[in-house]
Design a protein around this motif. Sequence first.
Motif, PDB file in Angstrom:
ATOM      1  N   GLY A  16      -3.727 -12.006  -0.534  1.00 22.68           N
ATOM      2  CA  GLY A  16      -2.712 -12.444   0.408  1.00 22.68           C
ATOM      3  C   GLY A  16      -2.508 -13.948   0.343  1.00 22.68           C
ATOM      4  O   GLY A  16      -3.254 -14.679  -0.272  1.00 22.68           O
ATOM      5  N   GLY A  17      -1.454 -14.402   0.937  1.00 22.30           N
ATOM      6  CA  GLY A  17      -1.173 -15.826   0.971  1.00 22.30           C
ATOM      7  C   GLY A  17       0.008 -16.220   0.102  1.00 22.30           C
ATOM      8  O   GLY A  17       0.649 -17.226   0.345  1.00 22.30           O
ATOM      9  N   ASP A  18       0.312 -15.421  -0.919  1.00 20.11           N
ATOM     10  CA  ASP A  18       1.452 -15.688  -1.774  1.00 20.11           C
ATOM     11  C   ASP A  18       2.653 -14.964  -1.174  1.00 20.11           C
ATOM     12  O   ASP A  18       2.676 -13.737  -1.085  1.00 20.11           O
ATOM     13  CB  ASP A  18       1.175 -15.193  -3.197  1.00 20.11           C
ATOM     14  N   ASP A  19       3.664 -15.711  -0.766  1.00 20.97           N
ATOM     15  CA  ASP A  19       4.807 -15.111  -0.085  1.00 20.97           C
ATOM     16  C   ASP A  19       5.633 -14.203  -0.983  1.00 20.97           C
ATOM     17  O   ASP A  19       6.442 -13.419  -0.494  1.00 20.97           O
ATOM     18  CB  ASP A  19       5.694 -16.196   0.526  1.00 20.97           C
ATOM     19  N   ARG A  20       5.446 -14.286  -2.296  1.00 16.43           N
ATOM     20  CA  ARG A  20       6.158 -13.369  -3.192  1.00 16.43           C
ATOM     21  C   ARG A  20       5.631 -11.947  -3.047  1.00 16.43           C
ATOM     22  O   ARG A  20       6.337 -10.995  -3.351  1.00 16.43           O
ATOM     23  CB  ARG A  20       6.026 -13.814  -4.645  1.00 16.43           C
ATOM     24  N   LEU A  21       4.396 -11.782  -2.595  1.00 17.33           N
ATOM     25  CA  LEU A  21       3.789 -10.466  -2.431  1.00 17.33           C
ATOM     26  C   LEU A  21       3.925  -9.927  -1.008  1.00 17.33           C
ATOM     27  O   LEU A  21       3.374  -8.882  -0.687  1.00 17.33           O
ATOM     28  CB  LEU A  21       2.312 -10.520  -2.814  1.00 17.33           C
ATOM     29  N   LEU A  22       4.655 -10.634  -0.176  1.00 13.88           N
ATOM     30  CA  LEU A  22       4.844 -10.232   1.210  1.00 13.88           C
ATOM     31  C   LEU A  22       5.848  -9.074   1.283  1.00 13.88           C
ATOM     32  O   LEU A  22       6.899  -9.110   0.650  1.00 13.88           O
ATOM     33  CB  LEU A  22       5.360 -11.417   2.023  1.00 13.88           C
ATOM     34  N   ALA A  23       5.516  -8.032   2.016  1.00  6.75           N
ATOM     35  CA  ALA A  23       6.410  -6.881   2.169  1.00  6.75           C
ATOM     36  C   ALA A  23       7.593  -7.268   3.049  1.00  6.75           C
ATOM     37  O   ALA A  23       7.429  -7.932   4.072  1.00  6.75           O
ATOM     38  CB  ALA A  23       5.662  -5.709   2.782  1.00  6.75           C
ATOM     39  N   GLY A  24       8.764  -6.852   2.644  1.00  4.69           N
ATOM     40  CA  GLY A  24       9.965  -7.106   3.429  1.00  4.69           C
ATOM     41  C   GLY A  24       9.997  -6.223   4.660  1.00  4.69           C
ATOM     42  O   GLY A  24       9.228  -5.259   4.785  1.00  4.69           O
ATOM     43  N   PRO A  25      10.896  -6.512   5.581  1.00  3.53           N
ATOM     44  CA  PRO A  25      10.944  -5.733   6.820  1.00  3.53           C
ATOM     45  C   PRO A  25      11.197  -4.238   6.603  1.00  3.53           C
ATOM     46  O   PRO A  25      10.562  -3.397   7.223  1.00  3.53           O
ATOM     47  CB  PRO A  25      12.090  -6.363   7.603  1.00  3.53           C
ATOM     48  N   ARG A  26      12.117  -3.907   5.698  1.00  9.79           N
ATOM     49  CA  ARG A  26      12.428  -2.496   5.462  1.00  9.79           C
ATOM     50  C   ARG A  26      11.247  -1.774   4.801  1.00  9.79           C
ATOM     51  O   ARG A  26      10.881  -0.669   5.191  1.00  9.79           O
ATOM     52  CB  ARG A  26      13.665  -2.357   4.595  1.00  9.79           C
ATOM     53  N   ALA A  27      10.651  -2.400   3.795  1.00 11.92           N
ATOM     54  CA  ALA A  27       9.502  -1.789   3.108  1.00 11.92           C
ATOM     55  C   ALA A  27       8.309  -1.684   4.048  1.00 11.92           C
ATOM     56  O   ALA A  27       7.557  -0.706   3.996  1.00 11.92           O
ATOM     57  CB  ALA A  27       9.140  -2.606   1.879  1.00 11.92           C
ATOM     58  N   LYS A  28       8.147  -2.669   4.901  1.00  9.45           N
ATOM     59  CA  LYS A  28       7.036  -2.632   5.862  1.00  9.45           C
ATOM     60  C   LYS A  28       7.231  -1.480   6.846  1.00  9.45           C
ATOM     61  O   LYS A  28       6.297  -0.746   7.142  1.00  9.45           O
ATOM     62  CB  LYS A  28       6.963  -3.960   6.608  1.00  9.45           C
ATOM     63  N   PHE A  29       8.461  -1.310   7.324  1.00  7.37           N
ATOM     64  CA  PHE A  29       8.755  -0.281   8.320  1.00  7.37           C
ATOM     65  C   PHE A  29       8.721   1.122   7.724  1.00  7.37           C
ATOM     66  O   PHE A  29       8.234   2.063   8.362  1.00  7.37           O
ATOM     67  CB  PHE A  29      10.130  -0.552   8.943  1.00  7.37           C
ATOM     68  N   LEU A  30       9.224   1.298   6.505  1.00 11.54           N
ATOM     69  CA  LEU A  30       9.353   2.636   5.930  1.00 11.54           C
ATOM     70  C   LEU A  30       8.177   3.066   5.062  1.00 11.54           C
ATOM     71  O   LEU A  30       7.972   4.262   4.853  1.00 11.54           O
ATOM     72  CB  LEU A  30      10.641   2.720   5.102  1.00 11.54           C
ATOM     73  N   ILE A  31       7.402   2.114   4.511  1.00 11.13           N
ATOM     74  CA  ILE A  31       6.333   2.469   3.584  1.00 11.13           C
ATOM     75  C   ILE A  31       4.964   2.017   4.091  1.00 11.13           C
ATOM     76  O   ILE A  31       4.047   2.821   4.248  1.00 11.13           O
ATOM     77  CB  ILE A  31       6.601   1.882   2.186  1.00 11.13           C
ATOM     78  N   ALA A  32       4.808   0.721   4.321  1.00 10.33           N
ATOM     79  CA  ALA A  32       3.488   0.156   4.592  1.00 10.33           C
ATOM     80  C   ALA A  32       2.906   0.619   5.927  1.00 10.33           C
ATOM     81  O   ALA A  32       1.735   1.018   5.991  1.00 10.33           O
ATOM     82  CB  ALA A  32       3.550  -1.367   4.536  1.00 10.33           C
ATOM     83  N   MET A  33       3.684   0.551   6.989  1.00 10.40           N
ATOM     84  CA  MET A  33       3.149   0.952   8.295  1.00 10.40           C
ATOM     85  C   MET A  33       2.858   2.449   8.391  1.00 10.40           C
ATOM     86  O   MET A  33       1.790   2.826   8.878  1.00 10.40           O
ATOM     87  CB  MET A  33       4.074   0.501   9.411  1.00 10.40           C
ATOM     88  N   PRO A  34       3.762   3.328   7.919  1.00 10.79           N
ATOM     89  CA  PRO A  34       3.389   4.757   7.950  1.00 10.79           C
ATOM     90  C   PRO A  34       2.170   5.078   7.081  1.00 10.79           C
ATOM     91  O   PRO A  34       1.355   5.924   7.447  1.00 10.79           O
ATOM     92  CB  PRO A  34       4.637   5.469   7.414  1.00 10.79           C
ATOM     93  N   PHE A  35       2.028   4.393   5.946  1.00 10.00           N
ATOM     94  CA  PHE A  35       0.856   4.618   5.105  1.00 10.00           C
ATOM     95  C   PHE A  35      -0.419   4.173   5.813  1.00 10.00           C
ATOM     96  O   PHE A  35      -1.433   4.870   5.766  1.00 10.00           O
ATOM     97  CB  PHE A  35       0.997   3.885   3.775  1.00 10.00           C
ATOM     98  N   SER A  36      -0.378   3.029   6.497  1.00 11.02           N
ATOM     99  CA  SER A  36      -1.579   2.567   7.195  1.00 11.02           C
ATOM    100  C   SER A  36      -1.912   3.483   8.375  1.00 11.02           C
ATOM    101  O   SER A  36      -3.089   3.726   8.658  1.00 11.02           O
ATOM    102  CB  SER A  36      -1.417   1.113   7.654  1.00 11.02           C
ATOM    103  N   VAL A  37      -0.906   4.012   9.051  1.00 10.58           N
ATOM    104  CA  VAL A  37      -1.145   4.967  10.142  1.00 10.58           C
ATOM    105  C   VAL A  37      -1.767   6.240   9.589  1.00 10.58           C
ATOM    106  O   VAL A  37      -2.746   6.759  10.144  1.00 10.58           O
ATOM    107  CB  VAL A  37       0.172   5.272  10.900  1.00 10.58           C
ATOM    108  N   LEU A  38      -1.237   6.741   8.495  1.00  8.22           N
ATOM    109  CA  LEU A  38      -1.758   7.966   7.892  1.00  8.22           C
ATOM    110  C   LEU A  38      -3.190   7.780   7.387  1.00  8.22           C
ATOM    111  O   LEU A  38      -4.064   8.609   7.665  1.00  8.22           O
ATOM    112  CB  LEU A  38      -0.843   8.400   6.747  1.00  8.22           C
TER     113      LEU A  38
END
Length: 102
Positions: free
Chosen positions: A55-77
């Motif tokens: 972490g720390g490199d802003d190029r690897l930061l998830a965008g709002p749409r990807a965070k909402f549709l992919i990253a957060m549901p995956f972390s919940v699951l």
Amino acid sequence: MVNDEWVELWVMFCAAGGFCAYSWYWCIRSIIFYRKNGYDFSQDFGPRIYWSARGGDDRLLAGPRAKFLIAMPFSVLASSFMLLFTVLGLLGTIKPCLDCRP
């Protein structure tokens, strides 16, 4: 009688429970936020999520749409499954041992 396996399961229960609660909290808050804004993903909301362990490199930061549709549901699951298997181990439904012999 408490052995080392039970202590490890209780520590795992606390850790997985906290991570699961954190994941569900941000997922529900994000659903409420984006629903009120008409699912406008131009605004970022929630914790910073990186696609890499470095972490720390802003190029690897998830965008709002990807965070909402992919990253957060995956972390919940993932956190819900960790908590589920920990609870099943504490209940005795599955046997929590590393070197089990029949």
